[in-house]
Motif scaffolding. Sequence first.
Motif, PDB file in Angstrom:
ATOM      1  N   LEU A  30      41.545 -53.478-120.765  1.00 46.39           N
ATOM      2  CA  LEU A  30      40.817 -53.069-119.564  1.00 46.39           C
ATOM      3  C   LEU A  30      41.011 -54.168-118.527  1.00 46.39           C
ATOM      4  N   ASN A  31      41.487 -53.786-117.335  1.00 37.95           N
ATOM      5  CA  ASN A  31      41.812 -54.768-116.302  1.00 37.95           C
ATOM      6  C   ASN A  31      41.100 -54.462-114.982  1.00 37.95           C
ATOM      7  N   TYR A  32      40.823 -55.523-114.249  1.00 43.85           N
ATOM      8  CA  TYR A  32      40.289 -55.402-112.888  1.00 43.85           C
ATOM      9  C   TYR A  32      41.227 -56.168-111.956  1.00 43.85           C
ATOM     10  N   LYS A  33      41.993 -55.424-111.167  1.00 44.31           N
ATOM     11  CA  LYS A  33      42.933 -56.020-110.209  1.00 44.31           C
ATOM     12  C   LYS A  33      43.831 -57.070-110.865  1.00 44.31           C
ATOM     13  N   GLY A  34      44.378 -56.704-112.015  1.00 44.62           N
ATOM     14  CA  GLY A  34      45.310 -57.581-112.722  1.00 44.62           C
ATOM     15  C   GLY A  34      44.666 -58.589-113.648  1.00 44.62           C
ATOM     16  N   ILE A  41      27.218 -57.079-113.923  1.00 51.61           N
ATOM     17  CA  ILE A  41      27.680 -55.729-114.221  1.00 51.61           C
ATOM     18  C   ILE A  41      28.122 -55.599-115.676  1.00 51.61           C
ATOM     19  N   ASN A  42      27.766 -54.497-116.291  1.00 55.14           N
ATOM     20  CA  ASN A  42      28.237 -54.157-117.634  1.00 55.14           C
ATOM     21  C   ASN A  42      28.773 -52.732-117.591  1.00 55.14           C
ATOM     22  N   VAL A  43      30.001 -52.570-118.056  1.00 62.67           N
ATOM     23  CA  VAL A  43      30.649 -51.257-118.052  1.00 62.67           C
ATOM     24  C   VAL A  43      31.260 -51.010-119.419  1.00 62.67           C
ATOM     25  N   THR A  44      31.035 -49.803-119.948  1.00 63.87           N
ATOM     26  CA  THR A  44      31.692 -49.375-121.180  1.00 63.87           C
ATOM     27  C   THR A  44      32.422 -48.074-120.889  1.00 63.87           C
ATOM     28  N   VAL A  45      33.715 -48.063-121.184  1.00 62.41           N
ATOM     29  CA  VAL A  45      34.563 -46.910-120.888  1.00 62.41           C
ATOM     30  C   VAL A  45      35.103 -46.327-122.188  1.00 62.41           C
ATOM     31  N   LEU A  59      33.561 -53.967-120.754  1.00 66.29           N
ATOM     32  CA  LEU A  59      33.842 -55.028-119.797  1.00 66.29           C
ATOM     33  C   LEU A  59      33.125 -56.312-120.224  1.00 66.29           C
ATOM     34  N   MET A  60      33.862 -57.421-120.272  1.00 68.94           N
ATOM     35  CA  MET A  60      33.281 -58.723-120.574  1.00 68.94           C
ATOM     36  C   MET A  60      32.788 -59.317-119.260  1.00 68.94           C
ATOM     37  N   ASP A  82      44.187 -38.580-122.580  1.00 69.17           N
ATOM     38  CA  ASP A  82      43.534 -37.272-122.497  1.00 69.17           C
ATOM     39  C   ASP A  82      42.277 -37.312-121.645  1.00 69.17           C
ATOM     40  N   SER A  83      41.522 -38.391-121.748  1.00 66.34           N
ATOM     41  CA  SER A  83      40.307 -38.483-120.935  1.00 66.34           C
ATOM     42  C   SER A  83      39.847 -39.930-120.806  1.00 66.34           C
ATOM     43  N   ILE A  84      39.202 -40.205-119.678  1.00 67.40           N
ATOM     44  CA  ILE A  84      38.534 -41.492-119.437  1.00 67.40           C
ATOM     45  C   ILE A  84      37.129 -41.163-118.947  1.00 67.40           C
ATOM     46  N   ALA A  85      36.131 -41.648-119.647  1.00 66.26           N
ATOM     47  CA  ALA A  85      34.747 -41.335-119.274  1.00 66.26           C
ATOM     48  C   ALA A  85      33.887 -42.592-119.327  1.00 66.26           C
ATOM     49  N   LEU A  86      32.893 -42.623-118.485  1.00 69.26           N
ATOM     50  CA  LEU A  86      31.964 -43.750-118.433  1.00 69.26           C
ATOM     51  C   LEU A  86      30.888 -43.559-119.493  1.00 69.26           C
ATOM     52  N   ASP A  87      30.817 -44.504-120.419  1.00 63.85           N
ATOM     53  CA  ASP A  87      29.826 -44.411-121.493  1.00 63.85           C
ATOM     54  C   ASP A  87      28.534 -45.134-121.109  1.00 63.85           C
ATOM     55  N   ASP A  88      28.683 -46.253-120.393  1.00 66.05           N
ATOM     56  CA  ASP A  88      27.504 -47.027-120.006  1.00 66.05           C
ATOM     57  C   ASP A  88      27.821 -47.823-118.740  1.00 66.05           C
ATOM     58  N   LEU A  89      26.832 -47.943-117.875  1.00 67.83           N
ATOM     59  CA  LEU A  89      26.996 -48.723-116.647  1.00 67.83           C
ATOM     60  C   LEU A  89      25.653 -49.307-116.238  1.00 67.83           C
TER      61      LEU A  89
END
Length: 197
Positions: free
Chosen positions: A96-100, A69-73, A127-128, A49-56
């Motif tokens: 959560l994946n980054y290029k596989g 980098i720290n990302v929370t989705v 993101l770890m 339904d939605s994907i939003a950035l919570d923290d970056l």
Amino acid sequence: MDVKNGGGRSHKRRNICMGISVGIFVIIIIVVILAFTVFKAKRPVIQIDSIALDDLSVSLDVARLRVNINVTVDTDISVKNPNKVGFNYAPTSALLNYKGQLIGEVPIPAGKISAGETAGMNLTLTLMADRLLSNSEVYSDVYSGALPLNTYTKISGKVSILNIFKVHVVSSSSCDFTVNISNRSVGDRQCKYKTKL
């Protein structure tokens, strides 16, 4: 006289047995017809339904060509059970994946979705950062201002039809999206859905 009565009782018992056998056979036929028509197993439908950035938070180490980098989705998904009976699903995880490369996950506990119900789930994927330290592509992506990520969710379970037939069902979603570093937003979302019995 006794012999005739004995023969009559035997004939009556035989008719009762035949009647019971026919009755059981008819019930079995009705159950099978219901199982493959009215109660036929249908695929659960999973939807992002939605994907939003919570923290970056991002910092570039230009000297060493590294990025911290720290990302929370936040991801909202819904799972619809179109069946006439409940759908029990096993514990799983959203990834959560980054290029596989797997860079984050959140567990989804086992549960049940009632007949015809749509269940919503709010998932927070973090993101770890340590998993990206050795990936040289991250620096160039962050420097360019766009970090491509993917979320993957797979839910599998069983639909029990009339407590006799158990049908295994699987539904999955895979969403590619981009984290825009400059304005801290999510863009270019493309999702694919798969279901199978």
